[in-house]
Write a protein that holds these residues in place. Structure first.
Motif, PDB file in Angstrom:
ATOM      1  N   GLY A   1       0.794  -1.230   0.000  1.00 30.58           N
ATOM      2  CA  GLY A   1       0.000   0.000   0.000  1.00 30.58           C
ATOM      3  C   GLY A   1       0.819   1.267   0.000  1.00 30.58           C
ATOM      4  O   GLY A   1       0.255   2.360  -0.091  1.00 30.58           O
ATOM      5  N   SER A   2       2.148   1.174   0.110  1.00 25.19           N
ATOM      6  CA  SER A   2       2.997   2.372   0.082  1.00 25.19           C
ATOM      7  C   SER A   2       3.333   2.717  -1.362  1.00 25.19           C
ATOM      8  O   SER A   2       3.288   1.874  -2.258  1.00 25.19           O
ATOM      9  N   SER A   3       3.680   4.002  -1.568  1.00 30.23           N
ATOM     10  CA  SER A   3       4.018   4.463  -2.914  1.00 30.23           C
ATOM     11  C   SER A   3       5.408   5.070  -2.904  1.00 30.23           C
ATOM     12  O   SER A   3       5.956   5.406  -1.850  1.00 30.23           O
ATOM     13  N   PHE A   4       5.985   5.217  -4.103  1.00 31.92           N
ATOM     14  CA  PHE A   4       7.300   5.833  -4.240  1.00 31.92           C
ATOM     15  C   PHE A   4       7.367   6.523  -5.600  1.00 31.92           C
ATOM     16  O   PHE A   4       6.758   6.065  -6.565  1.00 31.92           O
ATOM     17  N   PRO A   5       8.084   7.660  -5.699  1.00 34.05           N
ATOM     18  CA  PRO A   5       8.171   8.385  -6.974  1.00 34.05           C
ATOM     19  C   PRO A   5       9.051   7.638  -7.970  1.00 34.05           C
ATOM     20  O   PRO A   5      10.047   7.018  -7.582  1.00 34.05           O
ATOM     21  N   VAL A   6       8.688   7.680  -9.242  1.00 30.68           N
ATOM     22  CA  VAL A   6       9.433   6.968 -10.272  1.00 30.68           C
ATOM     23  C   VAL A   6       9.601   7.846 -11.498  1.00 30.68           C
ATOM     24  O   VAL A   6       8.861   8.804 -11.728  1.00 30.68           O
ATOM     25  N   GLU A   7      10.606   7.497 -12.262  1.00 29.35           N
ATOM     26  CA  GLU A   7      10.788   7.982 -13.639  1.00 29.35           C
ATOM     27  C   GLU A   7      10.760   6.745 -14.523  1.00 29.35           C
ATOM     28  O   GLU A   7      11.457   5.775 -14.243  1.00 29.35           O
ATOM     29  N   TYR A   8       9.931   6.750 -15.579  1.00 29.89           N
ATOM     30  CA  TYR A   8       9.822   5.530 -16.370  1.00 29.89           C
ATOM     31  C   TYR A   8       9.799   5.836 -17.857  1.00 29.89           C
ATOM     32  O   TYR A   8       9.496   6.933 -18.309  1.00 29.89           O
ATOM     33  N   TRP A   9      10.166   4.789 -18.631  1.00 30.58           N
ATOM     34  CA  TRP A   9      10.170   4.814 -20.082  1.00 30.58           C
ATOM     35  C   TRP A   9       9.304   3.657 -20.578  1.00 30.58           C
ATOM     36  O   TRP A   9       9.397   2.540 -20.064  1.00 30.58           O
ATOM     37  N   SER A  10       8.475   3.893 -21.560  1.00 30.50           N
ATOM     38  CA  SER A  10       7.604   2.859 -22.119  1.00 30.50           C
ATOM     39  C   SER A  10       7.806   2.795 -23.619  1.00 30.50           C
ATOM     40  O   SER A  10       7.805   3.827 -24.297  1.00 30.50           O
ATOM     41  N   HIS A  11       8.019   1.568 -24.154  1.00 31.33           N
ATOM     42  CA  HIS A  11       8.254   1.378 -25.573  1.00 31.33           C
ATOM     43  C   HIS A  11       7.392   0.220 -26.075  1.00 31.33           C
ATOM     44  O   HIS A  11       7.226  -0.789 -25.378  1.00 31.33           O
TER      45      HIS A  11
ATOM     46  N   GLY B   1       2.395  -5.560 -27.537  1.00 30.95           N
ATOM     47  CA  GLY B   1       2.527  -5.256 -26.119  1.00 30.95           C
ATOM     48  C   GLY B   1       3.450  -4.084 -25.923  1.00 30.95           C
ATOM     49  O   GLY B   1       3.746  -3.326 -26.852  1.00 30.95           O
ATOM     50  N   ALA B   2       3.924  -3.927 -24.686  1.00 27.59           N
ATOM     51  CA  ALA B   2       4.827  -2.817 -24.356  1.00 27.59           C
ATOM     52  C   ALA B   2       5.813  -3.277 -23.284  1.00 27.59           C
ATOM     53  O   ALA B   2       5.530  -4.204 -22.515  1.00 27.59           O
ATOM     54  N   VAL B   3       6.969  -2.621 -23.267  1.00 25.98           N
ATOM     55  CA  VAL B   3       7.994  -2.846 -22.242  1.00 25.98           C
ATOM     56  C   VAL B   3       8.153  -1.557 -21.463  1.00 25.98           C
ATOM     57  O   VAL B   3       8.309  -0.476 -22.056  1.00 25.98           O
ATOM     58  N   VAL B   4       8.127  -1.646 -20.130  1.00 29.45           N
ATOM     59  CA  VAL B   4       8.240  -0.477 -19.259  1.00 29.45           C
ATOM     60  C   VAL B   4       9.480  -0.649 -18.391  1.00 29.45           C
ATOM     61  O   VAL B   4       9.665  -1.686 -17.744  1.00 29.45           O
ATOM     62  N   ALA B   5      10.361   0.356 -18.391  1.00 29.28           N
ATOM     63  CA  ALA B   5      11.533   0.392 -17.513  1.00 29.28           C
ATOM     64  C   ALA B   5      11.382   1.602 -16.591  1.00 29.28           C
ATOM     65  O   ALA B   5      11.112   2.708 -17.060  1.00 29.28           O
ATOM     66  N   PHE B   6      11.561   1.382 -15.266  1.00 29.93           N
ATOM     67  CA  PHE B   6      11.401   2.491 -14.329  1.00 29.93           C
ATOM     68  C   PHE B   6      12.474   2.436 -13.258  1.00 29.93           C
ATOM     69  O   PHE B   6      13.093   1.387 -13.017  1.00 29.93           O
ATOM     70  N   ILE B   7      12.731   3.598 -12.628  1.00 25.98           N
ATOM     71  CA  ILE B   7      13.698   3.716 -11.539  1.00 25.98           C
ATOM     72  C   ILE B   7      13.050   4.468 -10.387  1.00 25.98           C
ATOM     73  O   ILE B   7      12.173   5.298 -10.589  1.00 25.98           O
ATOM     74  N   ASP B   8      13.500   4.160  -9.171  1.00 20.98           N
ATOM     75  CA  ASP B   8      13.018   4.827  -7.965  1.00 20.98           C
ATOM     76  C   ASP B   8      13.793   6.136  -7.809  1.00 20.98           C
ATOM     77  O   ASP B   8      15.023   6.136  -7.697  1.00 20.98           O
ATOM     78  N   ILE B   9      13.104   7.281  -7.816  1.00 18.53           N
ATOM     79  CA  ILE B   9      13.781   8.592  -7.750  1.00 18.53           C
ATOM     80  C   ILE B   9      13.588   9.242  -6.376  1.00 18.53           C
ATOM     81  O   ILE B   9      13.688  10.461  -6.257  1.00 18.53           O
ATOM     82  N   THR B  10      13.302   8.413  -5.350  1.00 17.98           N
ATOM     83  CA  THR B  10      13.130   8.972  -4.001  1.00 17.98           C
ATOM     84  C   THR B  10      14.389   9.700  -3.557  1.00 17.98           C
ATOM     85  O   THR B  10      14.336  10.835  -3.058  1.00 17.98           O
ATOM     86  N   GLU B  11      15.554   9.052  -3.730  1.00 22.35           N
ATOM     87  CA  GLU B  11      16.811   9.664  -3.298  1.00 22.35           C
ATOM     88  C   GLU B  11      17.105  10.912  -4.113  1.00 22.35           C
ATOM     89  O   GLU B  11      17.590  11.916  -3.583  1.00 22.35           O
ATOM     90  N   ARG B  12      16.792  10.898  -5.417  1.00 26.51           N
ATOM     91  CA  ARG B  12      17.038  12.065  -6.247  1.00 26.51           C
ATOM     92  C   ARG B  12      16.221  13.258  -5.767  1.00 26.51           C
ATOM     93  O   ARG B  12      16.721  14.379  -5.688  1.00 26.51           O
ATOM     94  N   LYS B  13      14.941  13.020  -5.425  1.00 21.71           N
ATOM     95  CA  LYS B  13      14.091  14.118  -4.958  1.00 21.71           C
ATOM     96  C   LYS B  13      14.617  14.692  -3.642  1.00 21.71           C
ATOM     97  O   LYS B  13      14.595  15.905  -3.421  1.00 21.71           O
ATOM     98  N   ARG B  14      15.094  13.776  -2.750  1.00 21.78           N
ATOM     99  CA  ARG B  14      15.613  14.270  -1.477  1.00 21.78           C
ATOM    100  C   ARG B  14      16.851  15.141  -1.703  1.00 21.78           C
ATOM    101  O   ARG B  14      16.992  16.215  -1.102  1.00 21.78           O
TER     102      ARG B  14
END
Length: 848
Positions: A434-444, A454-467
């Motif tokens: 139920g917790s959430s975290f900010p991401v940056e993602y690419w979809s192709h 279909g599609a492929v999604v790549a994402f990264i956790d940007i929590t540390e970047r925002k801090r």
């Protein structure tokens, strides 16, 4: 005419002679045939040996050329991986040095790996020690310049033609461009040493049989080892190891060798077999003649049997062809299945090794695969938790503000509809708990047979970047406020110098007891009070001039406790818990007093009904990434000073502003708002950092961290000398007209002759007079055209022993950045007053 009867004897003699001649001619013909066969065998053996050598040479060339190509492709792939990490912003300079240096150590054919920015300037190189001389150079050599620009335009790796590198070796380079989307960021260059590359290849051959060299398209030798003998010009092979426009080729040649002993023995054996074969064939011919008669009888039976054999053989060959065909089909299917399994395993390892989280969906949005990084970031344990389920409903159902996100507005599903990729900088994904975290993602989109499946999604956790971004914004805000405060304090100090100096000069001209003296004293005291405020502003802006020295913080705090006890009320308990093994720090003692007094006064005001003020010291060691501690923190040893109270505390909004100048929560007239700003400036000026912890009703804790003094020099302070009588000539350099007039009056009041210079260039021109005797130069630090340091450096070219005293509201750029004076620099803080100016000049002229 009677007929002539043939003589039987004569016919018998003729047949006897013919048979005798045949017996002599048959062995001779057989011997001649054997000699001919021997010659053919020798010719065939020699030709086959030559073909064998050529075939072996071609095989060697192909194998070694393939090895070189694999090496170049592997290095090109590694540079491509560095380019991806550079484009993603993950490759800082220490990580680049660590990884690239280790890779070059493992691949000695490379001289270095070079990072070139978008302006074609060399910004980093690994290994750094032996290649430091190329840092900062512009890529101007013709061939690297051509290849780097071509790689940038094509967005593909490009090899250079061979050229002479700066390191003095023959080399060639591969340039790999770095792009973030359509933005060109720079290139990575891998520099190959032709000699070291050849050295790696020599280990793969027999050096007594083969000779290796590297040549270019013009047949110029790039690298070669000395030949160990004569080379067979007919046994030479060249293999292109870089693209044709680069033209680096591997040449492999074979040494000339005599006939091998095995061939010599074979020839002798063949020659020895000729007489034996002749004799054997002669006997065999006699046996053949005797058996021929028997064979004629058996011939008819053999023909029948042969016919049956042919039919059976045809049937058997047909079955063998079918068996071979079936076996080939089985082998092809097995190889295809094995290749498919290997491909799937490589793909799985590649996806699981990626640092980014990756998952795939079908046209309905259901999960088709996910890698380990995806499971880790989403808090899952196995792929079965997501396979076959709708990923939008599980992890991407809301916007960052928590409002529901309809599927039609989801950018991932937009990829399926519009059949083109997308990039989203800031959204949130949801975990299973139920917790959430900010991401940056690419979809192709995934395309098969020209259709999107279909599609492929790549994402990264940007929590540390925002801090880190938030910390950076806060740091930039404090830096901007500090620069503003420093500029205001500098200009205000100049005016205070005029006010204070003019007031002192006026009082010295009055007779004792005149009524106006009291007014001048009020002006003087107000100017000094204003000077104290500017000093606090300079401390906040890190432009205050200090005299740091090795300091035992525990001893200084013990001495200050008496003063602190008088500052706080009697119902506040003061306690001190020192670390007995506390490290030494380098700081001005007066700055420590300011920190303690400002924090003690704030604590007193926060505890109107009493409480406890606690002071504690301890040693602190920071290792690794310290950004989670404070954006200004760096790994190393620190001495931590903790000041805590049990007062009213502060909420989060108040804590964010407490270090800003003139920010205060006190009533009007009960605080200037500079106390904590001064503390912040002092700590930052001494290369430290400060953390604050506070909750409403729970008190406040200030933790001040100062760098440990690594090398403490023991020195004894000399005995103060009596101030000598003041006299002599002073060159005064000041661009502010009122300060120039005031300082002149102060110096004349002290007994000096003054030469005025309104700017640095005028002062330099005055000092060029060799007949002029100057006892001292008194100069401002910050002036138009050039600063005081630069001016003095030019003057000391002709007057190396000239004594100089600097003055300013803040120091030069170097002093401002480090917060201390350069070694040997004499300094006096504005505003100027007669007593301090006289004491400082007296010390300089006395040689102290």
């Amino acid at each position: 005419m009677p007929q002539r009867t043939p003589d039987p004897k004569t016919g018998s003699d003729f047949r006897s002679k013919s048979r005798s001649l045949g017996l002599w001619l048959s062995p001779l013909l057989m011997l001649g045939a054997l000699l001919l066969v021997f010659a053919v065998i020798i010719w065939f053996i020699e030709g086959n040996n030559r073909k064998s050598r050529q075939s072996d040479l071609s095989s060697r060339a192909k194998t070694i050329g393939g090895t070189v190509q694999l090496t170049l492709d592997g290095n090109e792939s590694y540079l491509g991986m560095l380019a991806l990490e550079q484009a993603a912003g993950k490759l800082d300079r220490p990580l680049f040095q660590q990884r690239a240096s280790r890779y070059i150590h493992e691949h000695p054919e490379l001289i270095n790996i070079t990072w070139v920015d978008a302006g074609m300037f060399i910004r980093d190189v690994a290994p750094l020690a032996q290649n430091r001389q190329i840092l900062g150079l512009h890529v101007d050599l013709p061939e690297p310049k051509r290849a780097s620009r071509l790689a940038r335009d094509l967005r593909l790796p490009v090899y250079t033609s061979p050229f002479q590198a700066i390191q003095g070796v023959t080399s060639f380079e591969v340039w790999v461009p770095v792009y973030r989307d359509d933005t060109f960021l720079g290139l990575f260059a891998g520099v190959y040493s032709c000699e070291k590359l050849l050295q790696q290849l020599v280990l793969q051959i027999r050096p007594n049989l083969y000779h290796l060299s590297l040549v270019d398209r013009y047949d110029s030798v790039l690298a070669s080892y000395p030949a160990q003998g004569a080379l067979d010009k007919n046994l030479s092979k060249e293999v292109l190891i870089t693209p044709e426009d680069s033209g680096v080729m591997l040449r492999i040649e074979r040494y000339e060798t005599g006939s091998e002993w095995r061939l010599l023995i074979l020839k002798l054996l063949s020659l020895a077999l000729v007489p034996g074969l002749g004799y054997t064939l002669w006997n065999l011919k006699r046996e053949i003649d005797e058996r021929r008669r028997v064979e004629e009888a058996l011939k008819e039976q053999a023909m029948t049997l042969e016919q049956e054999v042919r039919e059976r053989k045809a049937a058997q060959e047909h079955l063998q062809d079918q068996a071979v065909l079936l076996e080939e089909q089985i082998d092809e299917r097995w190889q295809a299945e094995e290749a498919l399994r290997a491909s799937e395993e490589r793909l799985r390892l590649l996806l699981d090794s990626a640092g980014e989280a990756i998952y795939g969906i079908d046209l309905d949005g259901n999960c088709t695969f996910c890698n380990k990084a995806c499971l880790r970031m989403l808090g899952a344990h196995s792929p079965e938790q997501y396979l076959g389920r709708n990923m939008h409903e599980i992890i991407h159902h809301s916007y960052p503000d928590g409002t529901p996100m309809p599927r039609k507005e989801c950018m991932v599903h937009q990829t399926l509809r519009e059949e083109q990729g997308c990039h989203v900088n800031d959204e949130v994904f949801w975990r299973g708990d139920g917790s959430s975290f900010p991401v940056e993602y690419w979809s192709h989109p995934q395309v098969k047979g020209g259709k999107v499946v279909g599609a492929v999604v790549a994402f990264i956790d940007i929590t540390e970047r925002k801090r880190l971004e938030e910390q950076y914004r806060q740091s930039q805000k404090m830096e901007s406020v500090g620069r503003l405060a420093g500029g205001v304090a500098h200009d205000f100090n100049n005016m205070l110098s005029v006010i204070l100096g003019a007031a002192e000069l006026s009082r010295r001209k009055l007779e004792e007891g005149e009524p106006i003296d009291a007014y001048l004293e009020v002006i003087t005291n107000a100017a000094k009070r204003s000077s104290e405020i500017t000093r606090q502003l300079l401390a906040f802006s890190r432009k205050e001039v200090v005299s740091p020295r090795p300091l035992d913080l525990n001893q200084l705090i013990r001495e200050s406790n008496k003063i602190l006890a008088r500052l706080i009320s009697e119902d506040i308990e003061l306690s001190f818990s020192p670390d007995p093994a506390l490290w030494t720090v380098s700081i001005d003692p007066s700055q420590v007093d300011q920190i303690l007094m400002n924090l003690a006064v704030n604590a007193r005001d926060a505890m109107p009904n009493g409480g406890r003020l606690s002071i504690e010291t301890r040693n602190l060691l920071l290792t690794g990434d310290c950004s989670h501690v404070h954006p200004d923190a760096h790994p190393g040893d620190y001495v931590q000073l903790t000041v805590s109270d049990t007062g009213q505390g502060m909420d989060k909004a108040t804590v964010e502003h407490i270090f800003e100048p003139f920010f205060t929560t006190k009533e009007l007239g009960k605080g200037t708002g500079l106390g904590l700003a001064t503390v912040y400036g002092i700590v930052t000026q001494n290369r430290g950092f400060i953390n604050v912890y506070s909750e409403p009703g729970q008190g406040t804790v200030f933790r001040i961290n100062l760098p440990r003094l690594a090398d403490q020099a023991d020195g004894a302070s000399g005995q103060e000398q009596a101030a000598p009588a003041l006299s002599g000539t002073v060159l005064l350099v000041e661009d502010e007209e009122m300060l120039l007039w005031l300082a002149t009056k102060l110096l004349e009041e002290l007994g000096f002759s003054v030469i005025q210079a309104p700017g640095p260039r005028e002062a330099i021109a005055i000092c060029e007079d060799p007949g002029l005797n100057l006892d001292l130069i008194l100069t401002d630090v910050v002036m138009p055209e050039m600063n005081g340091n630069e001016m003095v450096a030019k003057i000391k070219q002709t007057r190396p022993d000239q004594k100089v005293l600097f003055m300013s509201g803040y120091t030069s750029d170097d002093v401002v950045q480090r917060g201390i004076l350069e070694q040997g620099m004499q300094y006096i803080q504005k505003p100027l007053d007669l007593r301090n100016l006289g004491e400082k000049i007296g010390q300089i002229l006395a040689g102290n």
